[in-house]
Design an enzyme around this catalytic site. Structure first.
Site, PDB file in Angstrom:
ATOM      1  CG  ASN A  51      20.396  27.003  58.007  1.00 59.34           C
ATOM      2  OD1 ASN A  51      20.963  25.948  57.779  1.00 59.34           O
ATOM      3  ND2 ASN A  51      21.047  28.083  58.410  1.00 59.34           N
ATOM      4  CD  GLU A  53      21.904  31.841  56.054  1.00 59.98           C
ATOM      5  OE1 GLU A  53      22.836  32.359  55.423  1.00 59.98           O
ATOM      6  OE2 GLU A  53      21.921  31.694  57.295  1.00 59.98           O
ATOM      7  CB  CYS A  62      14.541  28.231  60.689  1.00 60.24           C
ATOM      8  SG  CYS A  62      14.968  29.819  61.395  1.00 60.24           S
ATOM      9  CD  GLU A  64      14.643  24.790  63.927  1.00 61.99           C
ATOM     10  OE1 GLU A  64      14.980  25.382  62.878  1.00 61.99           O
ATOM     11  OE2 GLU A  64      15.142  25.049  65.033  1.00 61.99           O
ATOM     12  CB  CYS A 100      14.001  31.048  65.964  1.00 60.57           C
ATOM     13  SG  CYS A 100      12.904  30.867  64.539  1.00 60.57           S
ATOM     14  CB  CYS A 103      11.223  27.301  64.255  1.00 61.29           C
ATOM     15  SG  CYS A 103      12.054  27.737  62.716  1.00 61.29           S
TER      16      CYS A 103
HETATM   17  N1  THU Z   1      18.400  28.999  62.191  1.00 62.24           N
HETATM   18  C1  THU Z   1      17.751  27.815  62.041  1.00 62.24           C
HETATM   19  O1  THU Z   1      17.729  27.228  60.949  1.00 62.24           O
HETATM   20  N2  THU Z   1      17.130  27.288  63.122  1.00 62.24           N
HETATM   21  C2  THU Z   1      17.149  27.829  64.372  1.00 62.24           C
HETATM   22  O2  THU Z   1      16.553  27.262  65.283  1.00 62.24           O
HETATM   23  C3  THU Z   1      17.880  29.066  64.611  1.00 62.24           C
HETATM   24  C4  THU Z   1      18.435  29.753  63.418  1.00 62.24           C
HETATM   25  C5  THU Z   1      19.113  29.545  61.035  1.00 62.24           C
HETATM   26  C6  THU Z   1      18.537  30.798  60.427  1.00 62.24           C
HETATM   27  C7  THU Z   1      19.745  31.400  59.750  1.00 62.24           C
HETATM   28  O3  THU Z   1      19.896  30.790  58.471  1.00 62.24           O
HETATM   29  C8  THU Z   1      20.920  30.965  60.624  1.00 62.24           C
HETATM   30  O4  THU Z   1      20.426  29.879  61.403  1.00 62.24           O
HETATM   31  C9  THU Z   1      21.423  32.062  61.539  1.00 62.24           C
HETATM   32  O5  THU Z   1      20.397  32.650  62.252  1.00 62.24           O
END
Ligand code: THU
Length: 148
Positions: A51, A53, A62, A64, A100, A103
């Protein structure tokens, strides 16, 4: 849609290890929730993502989605056999997490292009791995076929 081939224990373990390694590169200074993802393709190759941000929180990507974008950029179109995801609060090997909603849709594109229904492996720190087919996580998915 055809099911992807079943992958053996060794391949599962190494895909989960790749997701955990990718998690180490996560840029998650705002949520402190780090995630790694690893995509296994039919030719045995693995593409990973973490991920990423952003100070404008809603722009965060994310793990994925980053992995899928990397795979597409490498020329991949279909052939997605399995996906491993590992994540949780920074420094903690917590509960298994599933991709999520966004994704799931992004993963579906890479699977649908090659007619596979990828296995999604969600790895927790306690050794618990939840396994689901993507079509279970995203039933009746919208995909490229609808656009002709
Ligand atoms: N996140 C992911 O990278 N993958 C997921 O399947 C769920 C959430 C990340 C997004 C954000 O940077 C952090 O997790 C918190 O939501």
């Amino acid at each position: 849609m055809n099911n992807a081939p079943v992958i053996d224990e060794t391949a599962r373990a190494s895909l989960i290890a790749a997701a955990r390694a990718a998690r180490e590169t996560a840029y998650a200074p705002y949520s402190h929730f780090t995630v790694g993802a690893a995509l296994l393709f039919a030719d045995g190759s693995v593409v990973t993502g973490c991920n990423v941000e952003n100070a404008s929180y809603g722009l965060s990507l994310c793990a994925e989605t980053v992995a899928c974008a990397s795979a597409a950029h490498a020329g991949r179109r279909g052939g997605l056999v399995a996906v491993a995801v590992a994540g949780g609060p920074e420094g903690v090997d917590g509960e298994p997490i599933t991709p999520c909603g966004r994704c799931r849709q992004v993963l579906h594109e890479q699977g649908a292009l090659g007619g596979t229904d990828p296995l999604v492996l969600s790895a927790g720190g306690d050794g618990i791995v939840i396994e689901e087919r993507l079509s279970f996580l995203l039933p009746r998915a919208f995909g490229p076929a609808y656009l002709g």
